[in-house]
Write a protein that holds these residues in place. Structure first.
Motif, PDB file in Angstrom:
ATOM      1  N   GLU A 111       0.825  -1.207   0.000  1.00 28.68           N
ATOM      2  CA  GLU A 111       0.000   0.000   0.000  1.00 28.68           C
ATOM      3  C   GLU A 111       0.854   1.248   0.000  1.00 28.68           C
ATOM      4  O   GLU A 111       2.044   1.227   0.309  1.00 28.68           O
ATOM      5  CB  GLU A 111      -0.931  -0.003   1.210  1.00 28.68           C
ATOM      6  N   PHE A 115      -3.777   4.126  -1.723  1.00 29.47           N
ATOM      7  CA  PHE A 115      -4.371   2.871  -2.186  1.00 29.47           C
ATOM      8  C   PHE A 115      -3.771   1.670  -1.463  1.00 29.47           C
ATOM      9  O   PHE A 115      -2.639   1.705  -0.986  1.00 29.47           O
ATOM     10  CB  PHE A 115      -4.142   2.682  -3.691  1.00 29.47           C
ATOM     11  N   PHE A 117      -3.007  -2.300  -2.545  1.00 32.67           N
ATOM     12  CA  PHE A 117      -2.890  -3.167  -3.711  1.00 32.67           C
ATOM     13  C   PHE A 117      -2.832  -4.619  -3.240  1.00 32.67           C
ATOM     14  O   PHE A 117      -2.060  -4.963  -2.345  1.00 32.67           O
ATOM     15  CB  PHE A 117      -1.638  -2.845  -4.517  1.00 32.67           C
ATOM     16  N   THR A 119      -2.285  -8.408  -4.747  1.00 33.71           N
ATOM     17  CA  THR A 119      -1.851  -9.166  -5.924  1.00 33.71           C
ATOM     18  C   THR A 119      -2.424 -10.583  -5.896  1.00 33.71           C
ATOM     19  O   THR A 119      -3.041 -11.003  -4.919  1.00 33.71           O
ATOM     20  CB  THR A 119      -0.320  -9.225  -5.982  1.00 33.71           C
ATOM     21  N   LYS A 248     -13.585   4.567  -9.028  1.00 37.77           N
ATOM     22  CA  LYS A 248     -12.217   4.078  -8.849  1.00 37.77           C
ATOM     23  C   LYS A 248     -12.139   2.950  -7.835  1.00 37.77           C
ATOM     24  O   LYS A 248     -11.126   2.247  -7.757  1.00 37.77           O
ATOM     25  CB  LYS A 248     -11.287   5.219  -8.422  1.00 37.77           C
ATOM     26  N   CYS A 249     -13.230   2.750  -7.077  1.00 33.01           N
ATOM     27  CA  CYS A 249     -13.244   1.659  -6.097  1.00 33.01           C
ATOM     28  C   CYS A 249     -13.821   0.364  -6.664  1.00 33.01           C
ATOM     29  O   CYS A 249     -13.982  -0.619  -5.937  1.00 33.01           O
ATOM     30  CB  CYS A 249     -14.029   2.072  -4.859  1.00 33.01           C
ATOM     31  N   TYR A 256      -5.132  -8.188 -10.012  1.00 30.96           N
ATOM     32  CA  TYR A 256      -4.811  -7.442  -8.794  1.00 30.96           C
ATOM     33  C   TYR A 256      -5.975  -6.521  -8.447  1.00 30.96           C
ATOM     34  O   TYR A 256      -6.794  -6.158  -9.306  1.00 30.96           O
ATOM     35  CB  TYR A 256      -3.531  -6.616  -8.970  1.00 30.96           C
ATOM     36  N   LYS A 258      -6.954  -2.796  -6.731  1.00 31.65           N
ATOM     37  CA  LYS A 258      -6.480  -1.469  -6.363  1.00 31.65           C
ATOM     38  C   LYS A 258      -7.619  -0.792  -5.609  1.00 31.65           C
ATOM     39  O   LYS A 258      -8.628  -0.406  -6.194  1.00 31.65           O
ATOM     40  CB  LYS A 258      -6.098  -0.659  -7.603  1.00 31.65           C
ATOM     41  N   PRO A 260      -9.041   2.142  -3.087  1.00 31.74           N
ATOM     42  CA  PRO A 260      -8.769   3.478  -2.539  1.00 31.74           C
ATOM     43  C   PRO A 260      -9.020   3.541  -1.042  1.00 31.74           C
ATOM     44  O   PRO A 260      -9.871   2.835  -0.507  1.00 31.74           O
ATOM     45  CB  PRO A 260      -9.754   4.372  -3.301  1.00 31.74           C
TER      46      PRO A 260
END
Length: 292
Positions: A111, A115, A117, A119, A248-249, A256, A258, A260
């Motif tokens: 992070e 954000f 992240f 994987t 964006k969420c 992966y 991402k 917020p």
């Protein structure tokens, strides 16, 4: 308009009890496979989530956030006889073992300030894990999920997808669940560090319900666990809102995640719930002796 109407937050630990359906030895149809069998007591919200907020105390705090948020002591979660043993084990192996560990498997998490992240993300498996929680609530008869029971009409779509481990509703017409059921995730934080992240991560919310201002804006369900809010959005197929849904969420079909970060105090219901929890856990002031 608030995105959701009521929020139920729980904090602390949970006993093995909960809202438990009374024993009934009679065979009943399993909600997943349809066969008449002895049914297990199924947790609507996976019990693995509740294990993580255990701390030796058989009680937890339950907060209903509305016009007057109040924290009350509670002893468990919602449980009902829904699935046979085989289907219960299928759900656990196929969805829950992965879905309940996603946000705490540190080897796959990194992070920055904005954000988180994750994987090695398995999109379809996690998507169906979230759908499985919504599906359990919809086929239950527990009063806490009465706003979700209307989704029982979608059982003929959701049930086969869960059993067959697929998002495809119709291969012939190329229709998928994620064409009209959208899922998003946000990480809840306190940038001012007044509330430790470990405390935020120890707050859970049950499934809550909200409705848009018009049918085109759909209906929304959400819950909070491990410091993340998961939002499930259901839209009509031809909804303009659906066509323009690109937050964006959003959880996307890729390897992966991402996610917020959002301050808890930017979400009214979470802010009020945290305040109610803090008040409930605060020690009562000592009373001084009065004058004789």
């Amino acid at each position: 308009m608030a995105l959701w109407q009521t929020t139920t937050l729980v904090f602390g630990s949970v006993s093995a009890g909960g809202q438990l359906e009374k024993d009934n030895p009679a065979l009943r149809p399993c909600k997943l496979c349809g066969e008449n069998k002895n049914l297990c007591n199924s947790h609507i919200i996976p019990k693995a989530f509740f294990r993580r907020i255990k701390d030796g105390d058989p009680q937890l705090y339950r907060v209903t956030v509305d016009s007057d948020p109040i924290a009350r002591s509670s002893n468990g979660d919602e449980i009902q006889r829904l699935l046979c043993f085989e289907c219960e084990q299928f759900f656990q192996r196929t969805y829950e073992d992965y879905g309940t560990e996603l946000f705490i498997n540190q080897k796959n998490i990194c992070e920055n300030e904005d954000f988180v992240f994750i994987t090695r993300f398995q999109y379809e498996k996690y998507y169906l894990f979230i759908i499985s929680i919504l599906w359990r609530a919809s086929v239950s008869t527990l009063k806490n999920f009465r706003e979700i029971h209307s989704l029982i009409s979608a059982n003929k779509i959701l049930n086969p997808c869960l059993r067959l481990q697929t998002l495809n509703i119709s291969l012939k017409n190329n229709i998928r669940l994620d064409d009209f059921i959208k899922i998003s995730a946000t990480r809840i934080i306190d940038p001012q560090d007044n509330i430790p992240q470990s405390v935020i991560d120890g707050v859970m919310s049950g499934l809550s319900f909200g409705r848009g201002n018009s049918p085109e804006e759909g209906v929304h369900y959400y819950f909070m666990v491990d410091g993340y809010i998961i939002l499930i959005n259901l839209y009509p197929p031809n909804s303009p809102t659906l066509k323009n849904w690109h937050p964006k969420c959003a959880i996307k079909d890729r390897t992966y995640l991402k996610i917020p970060k959002i301050p808890y105090y930017e979400i009214k219901e979470v802010k009020e719930g945290m305040a109610a929890l803090a008040q409930a856990r605060a020690p009562e002031p000592k009373r001084g002796r009065g004058k004789q």
